[in-house]
Design a protein around this motif. Structure first.
Motif, mmCIF file in Angstrom:
data_model
loop_
_atom_site.group_PDB
_atom_site.id
_atom_site.type_symbol
_atom_site.label_atom_id
_atom_site.label_comp_id
_atom_site.label_asym_id
_atom_site.label_seq_id
_atom_site.Cartn_x
_atom_site.Cartn_y
_atom_site.Cartn_z
ATOM 1 N N GLY A 43 0.804 -1.206 0.000
ATOM 2 C CA GLY A 43 0.000 0.000 0.000
ATOM 3 C C GLY A 43 0.839 1.260 0.000
ATOM 4 N N ILE A 44 0.249 2.338 -0.489
ATOM 5 C CA ILE A 44 0.985 3.565 -0.752
ATOM 6 C C ILE A 44 1.485 4.251 0.519
ATOM 7 C CG2 ILE A 44 -1.042 5.095 -0.747
ATOM 8 C CD1 ILE A 44 0.290 6.353 -3.367
ATOM 9 N N THR A 45 0.893 3.929 1.672
ATOM 10 C CA THR A 45 1.340 4.553 2.925
ATOM 11 C C THR A 45 2.287 3.667 3.730
ATOM 12 O OG1 THR A 45 -0.602 3.715 4.117
ATOM 13 C CG2 THR A 45 -0.796 5.901 3.107
ATOM 14 N N ALA A 46 2.676 2.521 3.191
ATOM 15 C CA ALA A 46 3.546 1.599 3.928
ATOM 16 C C ALA A 46 4.935 2.201 4.154
ATOM 17 C CB ALA A 46 3.683 0.277 3.174
ATOM 18 N N PRO A 47 5.548 1.957 5.315
ATOM 19 C CA PRO A 47 6.906 2.464 5.562
ATOM 20 C C PRO A 47 7.924 1.978 4.544
ATOM 21 C CG PRO A 47 5.891 1.755 7.614
ATOM 22 C CD PRO A 47 4.967 1.325 6.519
ATOM 23 N N GLY A 48 7.748 0.763 4.031
ATOM 24 C CA GLY A 48 8.716 0.217 3.086
ATOM 25 C C GLY A 48 8.799 1.002 1.794
ATOM 26 N N ILE A 49 7.665 1.452 1.277
ATOM 27 C CA ILE A 49 7.711 2.205 0.024
ATOM 28 C C ILE A 49 8.322 3.580 0.258
ATOM 29 C CG2 ILE A 49 5.411 3.295 0.092
ATOM 30 C CD1 ILE A 49 5.167 2.581 -2.903
ATOM 31 N N LYS A 50 8.114 4.141 1.441
ATOM 32 C CA LYS A 50 8.738 5.429 1.777
ATOM 33 C C LYS A 50 10.257 5.296 1.744
ATOM 34 C CE LYS A 50 8.762 9.083 5.302
ATOM 35 N NZ LYS A 50 10.215 9.127 5.579
ATOM 36 N N ALA A 51 10.777 4.205 2.321
ATOM 37 C CA ALA A 51 12.226 3.987 2.313
ATOM 38 C C ALA A 51 12.753 3.820 0.899
ATOM 39 C CB ALA A 51 12.563 2.758 3.161
ATOM 40 N N LEU A 52 12.004 3.115 0.051
ATOM 41 C CA LEU A 52 12.433 2.906 -1.329
ATOM 42 C C LEU A 52 12.407 4.214 -2.117
ATOM 43 C CD1 LEU A 52 13.385 0.869 -3.413
ATOM 44 C CD2 LEU A 52 10.987 0.321 -3.898
ATOM 45 N N ILE A 53 11.386 5.016 -1.887
ATOM 46 C CA ILE A 53 11.304 6.322 -2.546
ATOM 47 C C ILE A 53 12.513 7.179 -2.177
ATOM 48 C CG2 ILE A 53 10.034 8.516 -2.564
ATOM 49 C CD1 ILE A 53 7.449 6.788 -2.228
ATOM 50 N N GLU A 54 12.893 7.169 -0.922
ATOM 51 C CA GLU A 54 14.016 7.990 -0.467
ATOM 52 C C GLU A 54 15.306 7.619 -1.189
ATOM 53 O OE1 GLU A 54 12.336 8.788 4.079
ATOM 54 O OE2 GLU A 54 13.885 7.274 3.718
ATOM 55 N N VAL A 55 15.525 6.315 -1.392
ATOM 56 C CA VAL A 55 16.732 5.877 -2.110
ATOM 57 C C VAL A 55 16.646 6.271 -3.582
ATOM 58 C CG1 VAL A 55 18.165 3.918 -2.762
ATOM 59 C CG2 VAL A 55 17.085 3.957 -0.517
ATOM 60 N N LEU A 101 5.221 -2.958 11.056
ATOM 61 C CA LEU A 101 5.189 -1.578 10.586
ATOM 62 C C LEU A 101 6.365 -0.777 11.122
ATOM 63 C CD1 LEU A 101 1.379 -0.723 10.832
ATOM 64 C CD2 LEU A 101 2.737 -1.055 8.765
ATOM 65 N N GLU A 102 7.021 -1.312 12.156
ATOM 66 C CA GLU A 102 8.183 -0.634 12.737
ATOM 67 C C GLU A 102 9.493 -1.114 12.121
ATOM 68 O OE1 GLU A 102 5.889 -2.348 14.691
ATOM 69 O OE2 GLU A 102 4.696 -0.512 14.930
ATOM 70 N N ALA A 103 9.421 -1.823 11.012
ATOM 71 C CA ALA A 103 10.623 -2.377 10.371
ATOM 72 C C ALA A 103 11.648 -1.278 10.088
ATOM 73 C CB ALA A 103 10.239 -3.078 9.081
ATOM 74 N N ASP A 104 12.910 -1.606 10.333
ATOM 75 C CA ASP A 104 14.014 -0.672 10.103
ATOM 76 C C ASP A 104 14.678 -1.014 8.769
ATOM 77 O OD1 ASP A 104 16.214 0.973 10.130
ATOM 78 O OD2 ASP A 104 17.056 0.194 12.002
ATOM 79 N N PHE A 105 14.516 -0.137 7.792
ATOM 80 C CA PHE A 105 15.043 -0.375 6.450
ATOM 81 C C PHE A 105 16.406 0.276 6.222
ATOM 82 C CE2 PHE A 105 10.434 -0.627 6.167
ATOM 83 C CZ PHE A 105 10.247 -1.817 5.486
ATOM 84 N N SER A 106 16.962 0.902 7.246
ATOM 85 C CA SER A 106 18.161 1.717 7.049
ATOM 86 C C SER A 106 19.346 0.912 6.521
ATOM 87 C CB SER A 106 18.540 2.418 8.363
ATOM 88 O OG SER A 106 18.772 1.473 9.397
#
Length: 258
Positions: free
Chosen positions: A16-28, A140-145
């Protein structure tokens, strides 16, 4: 000197568009290109390569992250890629399609069920270099760093070198801050030993809840399962041509009646 043109990058997912994982991917991806996002408006995990054919699809522009053109789609991850190519890009292909970062692994047989990977497969079907990214953490608290530097390296390699025809990459990360590096792997021979927990609803009608255990039938040290267990990121080249070429000669030995 002419300014370098940044590659266009389509970002999709199945969480989904609000998932933390897609936010991390967008940042990269913002570090290396012009990002356009088309993602489901709600979680679509386990949808595989499903498409919507019996009802209309909605595609609405949203403003979630600064400097990013974003659309939410009422359909599946594959629908998102199809609409991106045909509506958002109007037939002009992006330079790269990346899917994820998925909350949970898509290694081994999971690639068949994964909405994350099916979105990447659809990108490859459209002749777009495509990569699916997943992390071994469902929360939802996954750390993608820890994944970000490897995601950038892999994406840049694909942009620089391309991929073989009809091939995409399935990338999975272990849940650790100390990833040892990248291993190019084959898909492990593994499957889900599934069980269905029988329950009763408030009206005393039976329903079933899927459970199961992941069974690995492969002791090879060149698999994605081995790499992840040993704290490496696994990179598996995937193809969507599902022909079992090794079985052709066997089938050709059969005798059919004319």
């Amino acid at each position: 000197m002419a300014k370098a043109i940044k590659p266009t990058i389509l970002v999709v997912n199945d969480d989904g568009i609000t998932a933390p994982g897609i936010k991390a991917l967008i940042e990269v991806m913002q570090e290396i290109g012009q990002v356009i996002v088309v993602a489901p408006d709600s979680p679509q995990s386990g949808m595989g390569h499903a498409i919507t054919i019996g009802k209309p699809l909605r595609l609405d522009k949203v403003d979630l992250y600064e400097g990013v053109e974003m659309y939410k789609c009422s359909g599946t991850p594959v629908d998102c890629v199809k609409l991106a190519v045909n509506v958002v890009f109007q037939g002009k292909k992006p330079d790269l399609c990346v899917s994820g970062i998925n909350h949970g692994l898509n290694n081994s047989i999971n690639v068949l069920y994964s909405g994350t990977m099916s979105a990447a497969v659809e990108g490859a079907i459209e002749s777009i270099p495509s990569i699916g990214f997943s992390l071994d953490d469902f929360t939802l608290e996954a750390d993608f760093s820890a994944t970000k530097k490897y995601i950038r390296q892999i994406a840049e390699q694909v942009l620089n070198h391309g991929l073989p025809q009809a091939t995409l990459l399935n990338v999975n990360f272990p849940n650790t801050k100390d990833i040892k590096g990248i291993k190019i792997c084959r898909q492990a021979n593994a499957k889900w030993a599934e069980e269905f927990d029988e329950r009763l609803d408030p009206h005393k009608r039976k329903y079933y809840w899927l459970t199961g255990v992941f069974q690995v039938n492969d002791q090879g040290e060149d698999t994605d399962v081995w790499a992840l267990e040993h704290q490496y990121a696994s990179v598996v080249p995937v193809q969507f041509d599902m022909t079992a070429h090794h079985a052709m000669s066997f089938l050709n030995s059969w005798k059919f009646n004319d």
